[in-house]
Design a protein around this motif. Structure first.
Motif, PDB file in Angstrom:
ATOM      1  N   SER A   8       1.027  -1.320   0.227  1.00  0.00           N
ATOM      2  CA  SER A   8       0.072  -0.597  -0.348  1.00  0.00           C
ATOM      3  C   SER A   8       1.098   1.444   0.028  1.00  0.00           C
ATOM      4  CB  SER A   8      -1.007  -0.137   1.657  1.00  0.00           C
ATOM      5  OG  SER A   8      -1.870  -1.096   0.951  1.00  0.00           O
ATOM      6  N   VAL A   9       0.648   2.376  -0.491  1.00  0.00           N
ATOM      7  CA  VAL A   9       1.481   3.785  -0.957  1.00  0.00           C
ATOM      8  C   VAL A   9       0.728   4.637   0.415  1.00  0.00           C
ATOM      9  CG1 VAL A   9       1.112   5.835  -1.860  1.00  0.00           C
ATOM     10  CG2 VAL A   9       0.866   3.653  -3.510  1.00  0.00           C
ATOM     11  N   ALA A  19       6.813   7.878  -4.339  1.00  0.00           N
ATOM     12  CA  ALA A  19       5.673   7.088  -3.372  1.00  0.00           C
ATOM     13  C   ALA A  19       6.782   6.556  -2.286  1.00  0.00           C
ATOM     14  CB  ALA A  19       4.555   6.192  -4.369  1.00  0.00           C
ATOM     15  N   CYS A  44       7.811  -2.166 -10.815  1.00  0.00           N
ATOM     16  CA  CYS A  44       6.871  -2.322  -9.553  1.00  0.00           C
ATOM     17  C   CYS A  44       5.396  -1.376 -10.804  1.00  0.00           C
ATOM     18  CB  CYS A  44       6.563  -1.014  -9.142  1.00  0.00           C
ATOM     19  SG  CYS A  44       6.639  -0.468  -9.770  1.00  0.00           S
ATOM     20  N   GLY A  46       1.343  -0.182 -11.277  1.00  0.00           N
ATOM     21  CA  GLY A  46       0.312   0.622 -10.255  1.00  0.00           C
ATOM     22  C   GLY A  46       0.262   2.217 -10.765  1.00  0.00           C
ATOM     23  N   PRO A  47      -0.295   2.340  -9.625  1.00  0.00           N
ATOM     24  CA  PRO A  47      -1.458   1.751  -9.549  1.00  0.00           C
ATOM     25  C   PRO A  47      -2.317   1.339  -9.743  1.00  0.00           C
ATOM     26  CG  PRO A  47      -2.144   3.893  -9.122  1.00  0.00           C
ATOM     27  CD  PRO A  47      -1.264   3.905 -10.299  1.00  0.00           C
ATOM     28  N   SER A  51     -10.087   2.561  -4.662  1.00  0.00           N
ATOM     29  CA  SER A  51      -9.831   3.375  -4.561  1.00  0.00           C
ATOM     30  C   SER A  51     -10.373   3.960  -3.125  1.00  0.00           C
ATOM     31  CB  SER A  51      -8.288   4.909  -4.730  1.00  0.00           C
ATOM     32  OG  SER A  51      -9.560   5.517  -5.232  1.00  0.00           O
ATOM     33  N   PRO A  71      -3.037   3.063   4.032  1.00  0.00           N
ATOM     34  CA  PRO A  71      -3.601   3.255   3.075  1.00  0.00           C
ATOM     35  C   PRO A  71      -4.644   4.160   3.505  1.00  0.00           C
ATOM     36  CG  PRO A  71      -4.203   1.107   3.539  1.00  0.00           C
ATOM     37  CD  PRO A  71      -2.873   1.193   4.160  1.00  0.00           C
ATOM     38  N   CYS A 210      -7.353  -7.835  -6.908  1.00  0.00           N
ATOM     39  CA  CYS A 210      -6.617  -6.637  -6.926  1.00  0.00           C
ATOM     40  C   CYS A 210      -7.210  -5.772  -8.677  1.00  0.00           C
ATOM     41  CB  CYS A 210      -5.498  -7.447  -7.796  1.00  0.00           C
ATOM     42  SG  CYS A 210      -5.942  -8.235  -9.074  1.00  0.00           S
TER      43      CYS A 210
END
Length: 224
Positions: A8-9, A19, A44, A46-47, A51, A71, A210
């Motif tokens: 999670s960011v 990020a 990587c 994403g995102p 959300s 998150p 996902c």
């Protein structure tokens, strides 16, 4: 360790294109990641997924536990950056004081912040759901956002249902592909949340976190 893992960011800066994520060194993947020197390239994607929506009327109440906190911190910071006068409360639970993130990491995500520990070494002695019940006792308008261990989120969902409060959860599931093909991150939907005939086929009984999630209204999920 060669498969991707979902993270999670915690924070993002569009001006610099960076990020931040928070993770715990608990297995081969996170251990390898923790040993990478600064500046190492990391592949990587994403995102991905959906959300948390923009807050509506009333207060915002964030309920987190364990490594599920990032998150919620991202969302709380986003709400306050748009409206510094917004009412954002953060309730965080952990097994012991040493498992809590530092105040400097957590403080900017909420206007009010309370801790709970199972062993009583910091804040409220007991589960974070005790604090949730206290916050909902006055019946004020509020939307709850939660992320953390499945058992904690199930308890939060039950409390919010009993208080007739809207609750959104960010689910944590193992993912391999991240784009809906491997079906390794499915979660069972509650019967009343699906379409007619849902219980007759797994294609309507389960949801892929996902791509369909990770954010769900807690009333959609079959928690037990």
């Amino acid at each position: 360790p060669l498969l991707r893992m979902p993270l999670s960011v915690y924070a993002a800066d569009p001006t610099t294109g960076t990020a931040d994520v928070i993770y715990e060194d608990v297995g081969p993947k996170t251990h390898i990641l923790s040993r990478l020197p600064a500046g190492s390239p990391v592949a990587c994607m994403g995102p991905i997924g959906n959300s948390f929506p923009d807050p509506g009327t009333g207060a915002t109440l964030l309920v987190g536990g364990g490594i599920g906190l990032p998150p919620l911190l991202f969302y709380g910071s986003r709400v306050l950056s748009r409206d510094p006068q917004a009412e954002v409360s953060l309730l965080v639970g952990a097994r012991t004081a040493a498992r809590h993130l530092p105040d400097g990491v957590v403080g900017g995500a909420a206007s009010r912040y309370r801790r709970a520990t199972d062993d009583g070494t910091s804040g409220h002695a007991g589960p974070v759901t005790d604090l949730l019940r206290e916050n909902l006792a006055d019946g004020a308008a509020v939307t709850v956002f939660t992320c953390g261990p499945a058992g904690m989120m199930a308890a939060v969902a039950t409390i919010c249902r009993d208080h007739q409060v809207s609750c959104l959860a960010s689910l944590e599931e193992y993912m391999a592909c991240g784009f809906g093909v491997c079906v390794g991150c499915v979660v069972e939907l509650a019967a009343e949340a699906g379409t007619p005939g849902q219980d007759q086929t797994p294609y309507t009984r389960y949801s892929r976190v996902c791509v369909d999630g990770p954010i769900y209204d807690t009333s959609q999920i079959q928690w037990a």
